[in-house]
Enzyme design. Structure first.
Site, PDB file in Angstrom:
ATOM      1  N   ASN A 109       0.827  -1.213   0.000  1.00 55.91           N
ATOM      2  CA  ASN A 109       0.000   0.000   0.000  1.00 55.91           C
ATOM      3  C   ASN A 109       0.860   1.260   0.000  1.00 55.91           C
ATOM      4  O   ASN A 109       0.500   2.281  -0.568  1.00 55.91           O
ATOM      5  CB  ASN A 109      -0.918  -0.006   1.230  1.00 55.91           C
ATOM      6  CG  ASN A 109      -1.742   1.258   1.329  1.00 55.91           C
ATOM      7  OD1 ASN A 109      -2.616   1.497   0.505  1.00 55.91           O
ATOM      8  ND2 ASN A 109      -1.421   2.102   2.301  1.00 55.91           N
ATOM      9  N   HIS A 110       2.024   1.141   0.672  1.00 48.81           N
ATOM     10  CA  HIS A 110       2.868   2.319   0.847  1.00 48.81           C
ATOM     11  C   HIS A 110       4.331   1.900   0.893  1.00 48.81           C
ATOM     12  O   HIS A 110       4.639   0.725   1.090  1.00 48.81           O
ATOM     13  CB  HIS A 110       2.509   3.039   2.145  1.00 48.81           C
ATOM     14  CG  HIS A 110       2.382   2.092   3.308  1.00 48.81           C
ATOM     15  ND1 HIS A 110       1.191   1.497   3.673  1.00 48.81           N
ATOM     16  CD2 HIS A 110       3.298   1.584   4.162  1.00 48.81           C
ATOM     17  CE1 HIS A 110       1.373   0.695   4.699  1.00 48.81           C
ATOM     18  NE2 HIS A 110       2.651   0.721   5.013  1.00 48.81           N
ATOM     19  N   ASP A 208      -0.162  -6.665   3.545  1.00 49.33           N
ATOM     20  CA  ASP A 208      -0.402  -5.641   4.560  1.00 49.33           C
ATOM     21  C   ASP A 208      -1.343  -4.565   4.027  1.00 49.33           C
ATOM     22  O   ASP A 208      -1.216  -4.126   2.884  1.00 49.33           O
ATOM     23  CB  ASP A 208       0.954  -5.013   4.921  1.00 49.33           C
ATOM     24  CG  ASP A 208       0.846  -3.961   6.001  1.00 49.33           C
ATOM     25  OD1 ASP A 208       0.597  -4.332   7.155  1.00 49.33           O
ATOM     26  OD2 ASP A 208       0.994  -2.765   5.681  1.00 49.33           O
ATOM     27  N   GLU A 215      -7.917   5.029  -4.245  1.00 48.08           N
ATOM     28  CA  GLU A 215      -8.655   6.164  -3.696  1.00 48.08           C
ATOM     29  C   GLU A 215      -9.707   6.577  -4.726  1.00 48.08           C
ATOM     30  O   GLU A 215      -9.405   6.638  -5.925  1.00 48.08           O
ATOM     31  CB  GLU A 215      -7.726   7.362  -3.425  1.00 48.08           C
ATOM     32  CG  GLU A 215      -6.637   7.092  -2.397  1.00 48.08           C
ATOM     33  CD  GLU A 215      -5.506   6.234  -2.948  1.00 48.08           C
ATOM     34  OE1 GLU A 215      -5.188   6.379  -4.146  1.00 48.08           O
ATOM     35  OE2 GLU A 215      -4.953   5.406  -2.211  1.00 48.08           O
ATOM     36  N   GLU A 250      -4.469  -8.809   5.256  1.00 52.88           N
ATOM     37  CA  GLU A 250      -4.594  -8.027   6.488  1.00 52.88           C
ATOM     38  C   GLU A 250      -5.625  -6.932   6.237  1.00 52.88           C
ATOM     39  O   GLU A 250      -5.325  -5.909   5.641  1.00 52.88           O
ATOM     40  CB  GLU A 250      -3.253  -7.406   6.886  1.00 52.88           C
ATOM     41  CG  GLU A 250      -3.272  -6.890   8.301  1.00 52.88           C
ATOM     42  CD  GLU A 250      -3.034  -5.392   8.442  1.00 52.88           C
ATOM     43  OE1 GLU A 250      -3.157  -4.879   9.563  1.00 52.88           O
ATOM     44  OE2 GLU A 250      -2.723  -4.717   7.449  1.00 52.88           O
ATOM     45  N   ASP A 316       0.874  -5.467  16.882  1.00 53.50           N
ATOM     46  CA  ASP A 316       0.174  -4.179  16.938  1.00 53.50           C
ATOM     47  C   ASP A 316      -0.611  -4.073  18.233  1.00 53.50           C
ATOM     48  O   ASP A 316      -0.633  -5.001  19.035  1.00 53.50           O
ATOM     49  CB  ASP A 316      -0.772  -4.050  15.742  1.00 53.50           C
ATOM     50  CG  ASP A 316      -0.016  -3.801  14.446  1.00 53.50           C
ATOM     51  OD1 ASP A 316       1.033  -3.127  14.499  1.00 53.50           O
ATOM     52  OD2 ASP A 316      -0.474  -4.282  13.396  1.00 53.50           O
TER      53      ASP A 316
HETATM   54  C1  NOJ Z   1      -0.248  -2.995   9.506  1.00 53.42           C
HETATM   55  C2  NOJ Z   1       0.871  -3.465  10.378  1.00 53.42           C
HETATM   56  O1  NOJ Z   1       0.449  -4.581  11.117  1.00 53.42           O
HETATM   57  C3  NOJ Z   1       1.292  -2.327  11.277  1.00 53.42           C
HETATM   58  O2  NOJ Z   1       2.265  -2.734  12.196  1.00 53.42           O
HETATM   59  C4  NOJ Z   1       1.785  -1.185  10.420  1.00 53.42           C
HETATM   60  O3  NOJ Z   1       2.089  -0.089  11.246  1.00 53.42           O
HETATM   61  C5  NOJ Z   1       0.732  -0.790   9.395  1.00 53.42           C
HETATM   62  N1  NOJ Z   1       0.224  -1.922   8.680  1.00 53.42           N
HETATM   63  C6  NOJ Z   1       1.278   0.190   8.399  1.00 53.42           C
HETATM   64  O4  NOJ Z   1       2.186  -0.448   7.569  1.00 53.42           O
END
Ligand code: NOJ
Length: 564
Positions: A109-110, A208, A215, A250, A316
């Site tokens: 995504n980034h 992820d 967008e 995710e 997280d």
């Molecule tokens: C999801 C990840 O689990 C998390 O740790 C991360 O900060 C975000 N994606 C952004 O990449």
């Protein structure tokens, strides 16, 4: 010829037990205070003994580490602090030779703002191909209704870039610009990165933040049809050239919104079940099964080749985005007495401290993790009941070094303690002198031994990874009871397991309606102890506080059946 993954069964991920770890946190081999691949290789025996079958590595790519590696500066290399590509290859071979699969991160995504693509993009003229790898705007007014995920840090999803003289879009930290999936060059680059690791033999990819790829005006910029189309493209590329691989989505959304990520079995093989996890903790604190049965009732069926990924904790915060405002207040009150324990929309604590280090509660939660429909994921250190450090910033309190033994730095590293990437946990309850692998290996009653036994037990049955789930509804709501059932098509055999869990801190009686199983013998799986046969009468059980039973329902041997 398609390139084969290391597993022999295409549905291997359904029977897997996943262990999530960070290379940096596991074992340091060269005394620089940072875990590395040679260190991880040296700990593979431990993981094999634990019985886990798939290792999920958090991002290990070159990165400025401002989001613990989810800010990637190069998709096709290894962060020099953790070793080299060759070290990674050796790790992969070593894991495979022990029969373990390897799951790595595909963070598309980034990127980091230090990625050469972004550095080139900001210098390139507006509208040029190099600039268009990211999402730019002359103002910060577009996509106004899109939620901010890292709400403690970011005030907007747009950030101003002085060099480009424009705003760029970021769903996460402002140092993580989102890639522009409207640009076909982005998909090409992602495919290249993906192939790089799959060619090497990696078995699975965790995609992820996969909900946010595109967008569009007037939307929340989540779960868009274009996003699903892009994931299908990636999946088709995998299916065309590789076998026995797996993609794990995710997507922190409700089960109904996650369901489309499985497609018709042609998108992701697996997806995390995010909302189940806070509800397990709620059910435990409220001593009421409703939060669990309720979320499972809202969980749609998924295609046969797909699977939920289940977890109690991860790297997280325990996210509370998917619960109601009232439930969130309740969770904060029940599980984060100190405001430092909270971050963004969640609670940054490990499993053991969340349940006040109560061994029975830890076991009960793990029994649910290991017996619910899906593939269980164990977060490193939770198998020994590691604690956390709420004084570290961001989510780092749950990312401290693995505690191996009572020696310097918990046996994690020979560096001077001040040099460690994070300090080891040192308090008298969770500190490494009290909680460590070595001590627990020598204690037959330890949590580590218990976890190992449970993992081994689960692996004896296909029903847990593959079977159906049906809740029973006894009057006593402190009892969660469910039947797992699996007809094994290849053997013509079937497995039926009755799971009963007491969510209360007090002993509880329960009467179960087991009319469909009259004449069968429940056999308690941990001790292989036969219980009285099931009759047409309600089946009475008494459960100690926070206890659980896994009972295999077996046909009664003919000798004890009453004569016809
Ligand atoms: C999801 C990840 O689990 C998390 O740790 C991360 O900060 C975000 N994606 C952004 O990449």
């Amino acid at each position: 010829m398609k390139k084969a993954g290391s597993a022999s069964d295409p549905l291997w991920y359904k029977d897997a037990i996943i262990y999530e770890l960070h290379v940096r946190a596991f074992q340091d081999s060269n005394g620089d205070g940072i875990g590395d691949f040679p260190g991880l290789i040296s700990r593979l025996d431990y993981l094999q003994d634990l019985g886990v079958t798939c290792l999920w590595l958090l991002p290990f790519y070159p990165s400025p580490l401002r989001d613990d590696g989810y800010d990637i500066a190069n998709y096709v290399d290894v962060n020099p602090s953790y070793g080299t590509l060759d070290d990674f290859r050796q790790f992969l071979d070593a894991a495979h030779s022990r029969g373990m699969q390897v799951l790595i991160e595909l963070v598309i995504n980034h990127t980091s703002d230090e990625h050469p693509w972004f550095q080139a993009a900001r210098l390139a003229p507006a509208g040029s191909p190099a600039r268009d790898l990211y999402v730019w705007s002359a103002d910060n007014q577009r996509y106004k209704n899109v939620p901010i995920i890292f709400s403690d840090t970011e005030k907007s999803n747009w950030a101003w870039d002085e060099v480009a003289g424009a705003y760029y879009w970021h769903r996460f930290f402002s140092h993580q610009p989102d890639l522009n999936f409207d640009n076909p060059a982005v998909i090409e680059e992602v495919l290249k990165a993906m192939r790089f690791w799959l060619d090497m033999g990696v078995d699975a990819l965790r995609m992820d933040a996969i909900a946010y790829l595109y967008e569009r005006d007037g939307t929340r910029c989540e779960n868009l049809p274009e996003t699903h189309a892009a994931i299908k493209t990636l999946r088709a590329a995998i299916d065309a050239d590789y076998t026995n691989r797996c993609v794990l989505a995710e997507v922190n959304q409700s089960p109904t919104d996650v369901r489309p990520y499985f497609g018709d079995g042609d998108e992701c093989h697996m997806a995390f079940h995010f909302p189940l996890m806070p509800r397990i903790y709620m059910a435990l604190r409220q001593e009421d099964r409703l939060p669990i049965t309720d979320i499972m009732a809202q969980t749609p069926a998924i295609p046969d080749n797909c699977q939920w990924g289940l977890f109690l904790r991860n790297h997280d915060e325990l996210t509370l985005e998917m619960v109601t405002a009232d439930e969130r207040d309740y969770m904060y009150l029940a599980y984060s007495a100190d405001p430092r324990m909270r971050i963004n929309v969640g609670i940054r604590r490990r499993l053991a401290p969340l349940v006040d280090n109560n061994r029975r509660r830890i076991e009960l939660l793990n029994s649910l993790l290991l017996s619910f429909p899906g593939t269980p994921i164990i977060y490193y250190g939770d198998e020994i009941g590691m604690g956390d450090n709420i004084y570290l910033g961001d989510r780092n309190g749950v990312r401290t070094p693995m505690q191996w033994n009572p020696d310097r730095n918990a046996g994690f590293s020979t560096a001077v303690p001040a040099r460690l990437y994070f300090p080891v946990i040192m308090d008298p309850i969770y500190g490494y002198q009290a909680i460590n692998v070595e001590a627990q290996l020598s204690d037959q009653s330890s949590l580590l031994h218990w976890t190992r036994n449970m993992v081994a037990l689960r692996k004896l049955f296909h029903v847990f990874g593959r079977g159906t789930l049906e809740f029973l509804s006894p009057d006593n709501r402190k009892i969660l009871a469910y039947i797992r059932h699996y007809e094994n098509p290849s053997h013509g055999s079937s497995e039926t397991v009755l799971c009963v869990a007491n969510l209360s801190r007090f002993a509880q009686p329960v009467s179960l309606n087991l009319n469909s199983f009259v004449g069968m013998i429940p056999v308690e799986l941990l001790g292989y102890v036969p219980f009285p046969p099931i009759t047409s009468q309600p089946y009475p059980l008494t459960l100690a506080p926070y206890s659980f039973l896994w009972l295999e329902l077996q046909p009664a041997p003919e000798s004890i059946l009453p004569p016809l």
